[in-house]
Design an enzyme around this catalytic site. Structure first.
Site, PDB file in Angstrom:
ATOM      1  N   ALA A 291       0.823  -1.211   0.000  1.00 58.99           N
ATOM      2  CA  ALA A 291       0.000   0.000   0.000  1.00 58.99           C
ATOM      3  C   ALA A 291       0.854   1.256   0.000  1.00 58.99           C
ATOM      4  O   ALA A 291       0.515   2.267  -0.618  1.00 58.99           O
ATOM      5  CB  ALA A 291      -0.919  -0.006   1.228  1.00 58.99           C
ATOM      6  N   ILE A 293       4.008   1.623  -1.147  1.00 55.28           N
ATOM      7  CA  ILE A 293       4.909   1.800  -2.300  1.00 55.28           C
ATOM      8  C   ILE A 293       4.124   2.338  -3.487  1.00 55.28           C
ATOM      9  O   ILE A 293       3.168   1.715  -3.931  1.00 55.28           O
ATOM     10  CB  ILE A 293       5.568   0.459  -2.690  1.00 55.28           C
ATOM     11  CG1 ILE A 293       6.458  -0.049  -1.557  1.00 55.28           C
ATOM     12  CG2 ILE A 293       6.394   0.615  -3.966  1.00 55.28           C
ATOM     13  CD1 ILE A 293       6.961  -1.457  -1.766  1.00 55.28           C
ATOM     14  N   GLU A 295       3.888   2.085  -6.725  1.00 59.12           N
ATOM     15  CA  GLU A 295       4.461   1.247  -7.779  1.00 59.12           C
ATOM     16  C   GLU A 295       4.516   1.936  -9.137  1.00 59.12           C
ATOM     17  O   GLU A 295       5.437   1.728  -9.927  1.00 59.12           O
ATOM     18  CB  GLU A 295       3.656  -0.051  -7.941  1.00 59.12           C
ATOM     19  CG  GLU A 295       3.643  -0.953  -6.722  1.00 59.12           C
ATOM     20  CD  GLU A 295       2.433  -0.699  -5.847  1.00 59.12           C
ATOM     21  OE1 GLU A 295       1.816   0.375  -5.985  1.00 59.12           O
ATOM     22  OE2 GLU A 295       2.104  -1.564  -5.024  1.00 59.12           O
ATOM     23  N   ASP A 337      26.453  30.432 -26.130  1.00 57.27           N
ATOM     24  CA  ASP A 337      27.437  30.798 -27.134  1.00 57.27           C
ATOM     25  C   ASP A 337      26.840  31.891 -28.009  1.00 57.27           C
ATOM     26  O   ASP A 337      25.627  31.926 -28.233  1.00 57.27           O
ATOM     27  CB  ASP A 337      27.779  29.559 -27.975  1.00 57.27           C
ATOM     28  CG  ASP A 337      28.795  29.856 -29.054  1.00 57.27           C
ATOM     29  OD1 ASP A 337      29.842  30.420 -28.718  1.00 57.27           O
ATOM     30  OD2 ASP A 337      28.537  29.515 -30.214  1.00 57.27           O
ATOM     31  N   ASP A 626      26.863  25.455 -30.434  1.00 55.62           N
ATOM     32  CA  ASP A 626      26.748  24.737 -31.697  1.00 55.62           C
ATOM     33  C   ASP A 626      28.070  24.164 -32.174  1.00 55.62           C
ATOM     34  O   ASP A 626      28.094  23.378 -33.115  1.00 55.62           O
ATOM     35  CB  ASP A 626      26.181  25.658 -32.787  1.00 55.62           C
ATOM     36  CG  ASP A 626      27.115  26.823 -33.107  1.00 55.62           C
ATOM     37  OD1 ASP A 626      28.020  27.102 -32.293  1.00 55.62           O
ATOM     38  OD2 ASP A 626      26.943  27.458 -34.166  1.00 55.62           O
ATOM     39  N   ASP A 630      32.029  23.849 -27.833  1.00 57.30           N
ATOM     40  CA  ASP A 630      30.975  23.931 -26.811  1.00 57.30           C
ATOM     41  C   ASP A 630      30.685  22.587 -26.147  1.00 57.30           C
ATOM     42  O   ASP A 630      30.046  22.546 -25.095  1.00 57.30           O
ATOM     43  CB  ASP A 630      29.672  24.445 -27.433  1.00 57.30           C
ATOM     44  CG  ASP A 630      29.822  25.848 -28.004  1.00 57.30           C
ATOM     45  OD1 ASP A 630      30.484  26.670 -27.356  1.00 57.30           O
ATOM     46  OD2 ASP A 630      29.294  26.107 -29.095  1.00 57.30           O
ATOM     47  N   ASN A 719      -4.668  -0.119  -5.840  1.00 56.68           N
ATOM     48  CA  ASN A 719      -3.463   0.493  -6.398  1.00 56.68           C
ATOM     49  C   ASN A 719      -3.427   0.372  -7.923  1.00 56.68           C
ATOM     50  O   ASN A 719      -3.062   1.303  -8.637  1.00 56.68           O
ATOM     51  CB  ASN A 719      -2.204  -0.162  -5.811  1.00 56.68           C
ATOM     52  CG  ASN A 719      -1.927   0.312  -4.396  1.00 56.68           C
ATOM     53  OD1 ASN A 719      -2.639   1.171  -3.870  1.00 56.68           O
ATOM     54  ND2 ASN A 719      -0.900  -0.231  -3.768  1.00 56.68           N
ATOM     55  N   ASP A 723      -3.960   4.015  -9.132  1.00 58.54           N
ATOM     56  CA  ASP A 723      -2.614   4.601  -9.206  1.00 58.54           C
ATOM     57  C   ASP A 723      -2.091   4.769 -10.624  1.00 58.54           C
ATOM     58  O   ASP A 723      -1.032   5.346 -10.823  1.00 58.54           O
ATOM     59  CB  ASP A 723      -1.602   3.729  -8.439  1.00 58.54           C
ATOM     60  CG  ASP A 723      -1.715   3.929  -6.937  1.00 58.54           C
ATOM     61  OD1 ASP A 723      -2.683   4.569  -6.519  1.00 58.54           O
ATOM     62  OD2 ASP A 723      -0.833   3.450  -6.212  1.00 58.54           O
TER      63      ASP A 723
END
Length: 893
Positions: A291, A293, A295, A337, A626, A630, A719, A723
């Site tokens: 209950a 966790i 998931e 840049d 670019d 960089d 759940n 959930d």
């Protein structure tokens, strides 16, 4: 290679030849080449140390939250719920597969660098010119260069005839660099000012030259960048940090609560039909752990991020790494840049000066300006292809483009006045002359530095007439030149001369004198459209924009002021060069880092240092760029943003996000989306954890009170039903009004910030209390007689209430503080459908014949259903009352 102490650019050609034991006329002997190839290795970049697919896959399971999920799967299997266990395992495995895919994509940065390497090189060996694979070059080789070549290795130039090399991908310089072979004497020159050196993977745009190879493979400037990429620490995103922290907290709490329930249950007297023996309480503790966790959380986070990615793609922002979507919303500093990112990386004529008047480039040309435009086109080496593409130096192509925008047919002009001779540009006299047949006689057109050209001019073109060029006129021209230069414009002067009476061969001495001055042209690499507005919007949201460029200080300052990166209150103290940065210690720079908004003439290692300094200030840093130069900073930053059109494959491979339209303003849209994604993940977490807390409280109090307990199948089904779909649907909620007016969250905040933790606790307690209240109603006002029947009805009512109350509560979680009635509760069609499906799946366990036995529930009459519905829906008005007082409290702060 035994190098002298002084930098390579300060050494003479002769000393480099001696140090490398080579010969400019003959090159290296084949035997020497073989020896050096064995000593230095091939001229190629070393690849990253790569892990196997299995190692990458197993690494995905090191996360604590994943461990909790695996535990949940085992628990589900243990209690006989194999379907739920399979679903949880499937989610974990899919997450792992996706993680492996992303990690594999990130390794492409070094591979891209390797692919950029020049395939072949023209080399002088054993007195002959031969073409060899670039990978076979060694220090001391003499390489021949011409326009169109890719530089195959780092080298000291020995010959430079009108040689220009485009180095923007490495140095950030927006125009090709004029190269020369002489010795330089200045100290601490940045890469872009070392004009007697050529770098691997840069491009020859004009002229010819010869160079002595001084560095190959990882010993080149590009190789150093590859090494920096390989060694760069990959930073955890705020999302990853928050989820890791949440996973640790949940794990500890779950274990503590499960142990408490198990112990309390053991020491209670058996008051129920099943008793509270060890097996019963072990199953209860397991049910409670299941209950607690969430998931579906990793899957919901992944789906929410993926949906955000899809929306961003429609706005030209392509995400390479899912967590970066959320990181955008936390961004506090954007280091950008200049060349190709804030600007167009395309020289453009902005001003012209003719007939003694300075005009914008958009002003229609007339009078002397007509002749000026002609000279700009004639004194030009740009090649125009059949499809209209312009090939050549960006400065010269800009002059052709100016003619086109003024409605001139350049091709016809060149055909009408063909070039018959020329005096090429050189860096000493700073002039270029072309000679054309015009109206039956030879005429010279001259282009060059204003101060050099004006000294050679005696006349000027005014109102269509050639008149004397007085000292005052010269002063006016030079003053205009200075005015344009202060605006960071690159200024060229133009002149003509009738060569009647001048005998060939034409030389600088007999041709570039007694010139007729025509005008000046001011050019710049202009800012991209919409960037200034984007910088202003970023500022309004609390995001600081930095300009980080390899260009000169005066150019960087001018563009920064035009874009609003520098305002009127900021002077020279807000600008620093790479050389000045080198002089600062780490402590001094860290103390001053907030003062700087513009960085000029910087090298790749400077960009990494800048990013890391802001990260030490606990700021979430985004870096855009670019070029090859960089890439290390893109990888070091919390979120690296590469340009999709002009960006190199190296910068894209090192980035988290790619701008498909190369538009800086797209970043602001992406920040908006990132904030929306974070907000929606918060909503899902609030929904899941408050629901799970309600389940934990219900089981805990049932254990303490000695009531019949909800079975593992009840908890798992709730759940599974509640959930998943509603939580995912919360991930596509539209953004709340004013989300871009909020200050950036930064690194110090997490998913429990902003009052979420408090909301989860009181709402979870409320869900549990209402469920227990319904259970008590079922026991107190039964419709059946007998202990078993009464408790079965009460348990069924509690089961349905616990499920339905979560679905109704989902409407509350659309905003932490705002009323559900002011945020359009039914605007999200996906959410509405998910709630309806979940409710039907929950009610189906009672209403569909045959499922009662499987789920250990009973049929309810209308009184019991009314009680369940009233209790479930009551969570909305109760939470609305709490939110009302919270809003008042926030307003009074």
């Amino acid at each position: 290679m035994d190098k002298q102490n002084e930098p390579l650019y300060q050494q003479t050609t002769e000393s480099v030849v001696t140090d490398l034991t080579t010969d400019l006329s003959n090159g290296l002997d084949p035997d020497v080449v073989d020896q050096r190839l064995a000593e230095y290795g091939e001229n190629a970049l070393a690849g990253q140390k790569k892990t196997t697919l299995l190692q990458k896959f197993l690494n995905q399971f090191k996360d604590l939250m994943i461990g909790v999920l695996l535990g949940a799967a085992l628990i589900s299997a243990f209690v006989g719920e194999g379907v739920d266990a399979i679903i949880i395992l499937a989610v974990v495995i899919l997450n792992a597969v996706f993680g492996v895919f992303q990690e594999s994509k990130a390794e492409e940065a070094i591979d891209s660098l390797q692919k950029m390497s020049a395939p072949n090189a023209n080399v002088r060996r054993d007195g002959k010119i031969v073409t060899v694979p670039a990978s076979q070059l060694v220090p001391g080789d003499i390489v021949l260069l011409e326009a169109g070549d890719v530089i195959p290795a780092d080298m000291r130039l020995a010959v430079a005839a009108n040689l220009q090399i485009e180095e923007s991908a490495l140095t950030g310089e927006s125009v090709p660099v004029n190269k020369q072979a002489g010795q330089l004497t200045d100290n601490d020159l940045p890469l872009g000012d070392r004009t007697n050196l050529a770098y691997m993977n840069s491009n020859v745009t004009h002229g010819r030259g010869e160079g002595i190879v001084t560095g190959t493979g990882m010993d080149t400037e590009v190789g150093k960048i590859a090494g920096m990429l390989d060694n760069a620490q990959t930073t955890k995103t705020p999302l990853q940090e928050s989820l890791a922290q949440l996973g640790k907290i949940l794990t500890v709490l779950i274990l503590i609560i499960a142990v408490i329930v198990f112990v309390v249950g053991l020491f209670r007297a058996p008051e129920t039909a099943g008793g509270n023996h060890i097996v019963d309480m072990l199953l209860t503790a397991i049910s409670l752990a299941v209950a607690a966790i969430p998931e579906g959380l990793p899957a919901i986070v992944t789906v929410t991020l993926a949906l955000g990615t899809t929306r961003l793609a429609k706005r030209h922002a392509l995400m390479r790494k899912l967590p970066a979507v959320e990181t955008l919303g936390a961004t506090q500093v954007i280091g950008s840049d200049k060349t190709g990112t804030l600007t167009q990386n395309k020289m453009t004529v902005e001003k012209y000066y003719a007939d003694g008047t300075l005009q914008d480039a958009t002003t229609q040309i007339e009078g002397a300006a007509e002749t000026l435009a002609q000279v700009m086109a004639l004194n030009n080496d740009t090649q125009i292809t059949a499809d209209g593409e312009k090939l050549g130096d960006p400065t010269e192509t800009a002059l052709i483009t100016f003619n086109e925008t003024q409605g001139k047919d350049v091709t016809q002009l060149l055909a009408e006045y063909p070039r018959v001779d020329e005096i090429p540009f050189d860096s000493e006299r700073k002039l270029m002359t072309t000679i054309h047949m015009m109206n039956g006689q030879k005429t010279a057109t001259v282009k060059g530095a204003p101060d050099e050209l004006i000294e050679r001019a005696s006349h000027q073109l005014r109102d269509g007439q050639v008149v004397a060029l007085t000292a005052d006129d010269k002063a006016a021209v030079l003053a205009t030149n200075e005015q344009l230069a202060k605006q960071a414009l690159r200024v060229l002067a133009f002149a003509v001369r009738d060569l009647d009476g001048v005998a060939s061969p034409f030389t600088s001495e007999n041709t570039e004198t007694d010139l007729t001055f025509v005008g000046l042209v001011g050019m710049i690499d202009p800012e991209r459209e919409g960037v200034a507005q984007a910088v202003a919007e970023a500022h309004d949201t609390g995001i600081k924009t930095l300009m980080i460029t390899g260009d000169h200080k005066i150019t960087a300052e001018a563009i920064a002021r035009r874009l609003g990166i520098l305002d009127d209150t900021q002077g020279a103290e807000a600008i620093i060069t790479g050389a000045e940065l080198d002089e600062l210690s780490e402590a001094d720079y860290q103390a001053q880092v907030k003062n700087y908004a513009v960085y000029a003439r910087v090298a790749p290692e400077h960009k990494v240092r800048i990013v890391q300094a802001w990260q030490k200030e606990n700021k979430v840093v985004a870096m855009t760029g670019d070029g090859v130069n960089d890439a290390p900073a893109l990888k070091t930053a919390d979120i690296g943003i590469a340009m999709g059109i002009t960006g190199t494959e190296v910068s894209k491979g090192a980035s988290d996000m790619v701008l498909a339209d190369d538009n800086f303003s797209t970043i602001v849209h992406a920040v908006d989306e990132g904030r929306k994604v974070f907000s929606n993940i918060q909503k899902a977490i609030q929904y899941l954890l408050s629901a799970n807390l309600g389940e934990v409280l219900t089981l805990f109090m049932m254990t303490v009170l000695g009531w019949n307990l909800l079975a593992p199948v009840h908890i798992l089904w709730i759940n599974l039903v509640t959930d998943t779909l509603p939580a995912i649907a919360l991930g596509v909620e539209p953004g709340e009004p004013g989300i871009m007016k909020q200050k950036p969250r930064g690194r110090s905040t997490n998913f429990m910030s902003g009052g979420l933790g408090t909301a989860i606790i009181y709402q979870g307690l409320l869900e549990g209390a209402l469920t227990l209240f319904v259970y008590w109603i079922g026991l107190t006002y039964p419709i059946h007689s007998g202990y078993e029947a009464i408790h079965a009805d009460a348990l069924t009512m509690a089961f349905v209430t616990l499920g339905l109350i979560q679905l109704f509560h989902a409407f509350n979680t659309k905003s932490i503080y705002q009323s559900v009635f002011t945020i359009k509760p039914f605007s999200n069609r996906t959410f509405n459908i998910s709630i309806a499906i979940s409710a039907l799946m929950l009610a189906g366990t009672i209403l569909i014949p045959g499922l009662n036995t499987i789920f250990h529930v009973t049929s309810l009459d209308w009184h019991q259903w009314l009680t369940v519905l009233l209790a479930s829906t009551s969570i909305i008005p109760i939470v609305e009352i709490v939110k009302f007082f919270q809003r008042r409290a926030l307003k009074n702060k």
